[in-house]
Motif scaffolding. Structure first.
Motif, short mmCIF file in Angstrom:
data_model
loop_
_atom_site.label_atom_id
_atom_site.label_comp_id
_atom_site.label_asym_id
_atom_site.label_seq_id
_atom_site.Cartn_x
_atom_site.Cartn_y
_atom_site.Cartn_z
N SER A 165 37.87 42.79 42.05
CA SER A 165 37.88 44.07 41.33
C SER A 165 37.28 43.93 39.93
O SER A 165 36.99 42.82 39.48
CB SER A 165 39.33 44.55 41.17
OG SER A 165 39.99 43.73 40.18
N VAL A 170 30.89 52.11 41.24
CA VAL A 170 32.14 51.52 40.70
C VAL A 170 33.32 51.81 41.60
O VAL A 170 34.25 51.03 41.71
CB VAL A 170 32.41 52.09 39.28
CG1 VAL A 170 33.86 51.92 38.89
CG2 VAL A 170 31.53 51.41 38.26
N VAL A 211 26.74 42.31 35.25
CA VAL A 211 27.22 43.39 36.13
C VAL A 211 26.06 44.12 36.79
O VAL A 211 25.15 44.59 36.09
CB VAL A 211 28.07 44.39 35.31
CG1 VAL A 211 28.66 45.47 36.20
CG2 VAL A 211 29.18 43.65 34.55
N PHE A 260 25.55 53.90 38.74
CA PHE A 260 26.58 52.86 38.54
C PHE A 260 27.97 53.48 38.69
O PHE A 260 28.85 52.93 39.38
CB PHE A 260 26.41 52.25 37.14
CG PHE A 260 27.56 51.39 36.71
CD1 PHE A 260 28.47 51.85 35.77
CD2 PHE A 260 27.73 50.13 37.25
CE1 PHE A 260 29.54 51.06 35.38
CE2 PHE A 260 28.79 49.32 36.86
CZ PHE A 260 29.70 49.79 35.93
N GLN A 315 24.49 45.79 32.91
CA GLN A 315 24.93 45.27 31.62
C GLN A 315 25.47 43.86 31.77
O GLN A 315 25.80 43.45 32.89
CB GLN A 315 26.01 46.17 31.00
CG GLN A 315 27.20 46.46 31.89
CD GLN A 315 28.46 45.71 31.52
OE1 GLN A 315 28.43 44.58 31.04
NE2 GLN A 315 29.59 46.35 31.78
N VAL A 345 29.10 41.04 40.50
CA VAL A 345 29.21 40.48 39.16
C VAL A 345 29.07 38.96 39.24
O VAL A 345 29.76 38.31 40.03
CB VAL A 345 30.53 40.85 38.46
CG1 VAL A 345 30.56 40.28 37.03
CG2 VAL A 345 30.71 42.38 38.43
N HIS A 361 34.06 37.54 27.83
CA HIS A 361 35.50 37.51 27.54
C HIS A 361 35.75 36.17 26.85
O HIS A 361 35.17 35.15 27.27
CB HIS A 361 36.32 37.59 28.83
CG HIS A 361 36.01 38.81 29.66
ND1 HIS A 361 36.76 39.98 29.62
CD2 HIS A 361 35.00 39.05 30.55
CE1 HIS A 361 36.24 40.86 30.46
NE2 HIS A 361 35.17 40.34 31.02
N PRO A 370 38.51 50.88 35.19
CA PRO A 370 39.47 51.39 36.18
C PRO A 370 39.95 50.37 37.22
O PRO A 370 40.57 50.76 38.20
CB PRO A 370 38.67 52.52 36.86
CG PRO A 370 37.26 52.04 36.78
CD PRO A 370 37.12 51.29 35.49
N HIS A 394 29.88 37.80 32.11
CA HIS A 394 29.78 38.62 33.33
C HIS A 394 28.49 39.43 33.31
O HIS A 394 28.26 40.23 32.39
CB HIS A 394 30.99 39.58 33.40
CG HIS A 394 32.28 38.89 33.68
ND1 HIS A 394 33.51 39.44 33.38
CD2 HIS A 394 32.54 37.69 34.23
CE1 HIS A 394 34.46 38.61 33.74
NE2 HIS A 394 33.90 37.53 34.26
C1 L4Q Z 1 33.05 54.68 35.45
C2 L4Q Z 1 33.02 53.72 34.31
C3 L4Q Z 1 33.53 52.36 34.74
C4 L4Q Z 1 33.22 51.31 33.70
C5 L4Q Z 1 33.63 49.94 34.21
C6 L4Q Z 1 32.88 48.90 33.45
C7 L4Q Z 1 33.24 47.48 33.82
C8 L4Q Z 1 32.25 46.65 34.30
C9 L4Q Z 1 32.55 45.30 34.57
C10 L4Q Z 1 33.83 44.82 34.36
S1 L4Q Z 1 34.21 43.13 34.69
N1 L4Q Z 1 34.99 42.51 33.46
O1 L4Q Z 1 35.09 43.13 35.89
O2 L4Q Z 1 32.93 42.46 34.86
C11 L4Q Z 1 34.84 45.66 33.89
C12 L4Q Z 1 34.54 47.00 33.63
#
Ligand code: L4Q
Ligand code: ZN
Length: 268
Positions: free
Chosen positions: A203, A140, A126, A136, A97, A148, A101, A208, A124
């Motif tokens: 991260s 995670v 991902v 995925f 995806q 990313v 932001h 999460p 971003h």
């Molecule tokens: C088990 C489900 C976890 C979904 C986490 C989805 C997510 C993907 C990328 C980012 S970011 N802003 O660091 O690119 C944040 C959150």
């Protein structure tokens, strides 16, 4: 700046006694959180870093939806049709995806900064490590699970490729709304130069908050128009049923300590 040991020490808490297992849980107050400020003069040029190799198939684009935090364009990641490799990466990662932001004004909105410089928004893209994991959701949680790409947005000329996405946003104004969105090539959102980037281990920036991300932040930004960004700000954090509607703006996380990490650059 010596980081506050308390903030940096990867604090471990013993989990409550689980019926099946007992393992220390690394909680998100760890020592490799994102986003961070990229202090250019403290970054270290690494000549081993290769150019990014991305290969995206627009046919894998499936839908666009408002998840109450940002809007996501989701891709079919059940095959290796849209992949990222190269750069600092050892494995092949699949695009799942992309999202953005942004701020309530053009003065701020990005998650990362460069020598404290804020941008009005940040993209971003991902990806997850399909050589080592099968989903995925699995990747995670793992150390080298995600990759990313971060791209800064600046206000300037209209971005023709972005317009198709901007035109779809009114249909997903509210949280949990989703519409079909196909044949969108995410490569059109990358800057002309993707060879110059900063990379570090970090991260997720939303829950999460797991420390599973190899970040690659592009040195070159892309330009979008003021009006295109204004449509981002017309989205809502809230679902249609809620009495009070809140504009989806300032959906960025506060910056985190670098701790003992080094940011590497692919360029000198
Ligand atoms: C088990 C489900 C976890 C979904 C986490 C989805 C997510 C993907 C990328 C980012 S970011 N802003 O660091 O690119 C944040 C959150
Ligand atoms: Zn993000």
């Amino acid at each position: 700046r010596r980081c506050n040991l308390l903030a940096c020490s990867s604090k471990y808490v013993l989990s409550q006694i689980h019926p099946m297992w007992q393992e220390p849980l690394a909680i998100p107050g760890g020592d490799r959180q994102s986003p961070i400020d990229i202090a250019v003069r403290k970054s270290v040029f690494d000549s081993e870093l290769k150019p990014l190799v991305y290969d995206y198939d627009p046919q894998t684009c499936q839908q666009i939806w408002n998840n109450g935090y940002s809007f996501l364009v989701e891709y079919d990641d059940t095959t290796d049709k849209s992949t990222l490799k190269g750069g600092p990466l050892q494995d092949t990662f699949r695009l799942c995806q992309f999202h953005f932001h942004w701020g309530e004004s053009n003065a701020w909105g990005s998650e990362h900064t460069v020598d404290r410089r804020l941008f009005p928004a940040e993209l971003h893209l991902v990806h997850w490590n399909a050589d080592r994991y099968s989903l995925f959701e699995e990747a995670v949680m793992e150390d080298n699970g995600l990759a990313v790409i971060g791209v800064f947005l600046k206000v300037g000329k209209r971005h023709e490729g972005l317009q198709k996405l901007v035109d779809a946003l009114p249909a997903i104004r509210h949280k949990d709304s989703v519409v079909e969105f196909t044949r969108f090539d995410p490569a059109c959102l990358l800057p002309a130069n993707t060879d110059d980037y900063w990379t570090y281990h970090g991260s997720l920036t939303t829950p999460p908050l797991t420390e599973s991300v190899s970040w690659m932040v592009m040195k070159q930004h892309i330009e979008v128009s003021h009006d295109q960004l204004a449509v981002f700000r017309s989205l809502l954090f809230t679902s249609a049923e809620e009495d009070v509607q809140r504009s989806m703006v300032n959906n960025f996380r506060v910056q985190q300590s670098l701790c003992s990490r080094t940011v590497r650059s692919s360029f000198s």
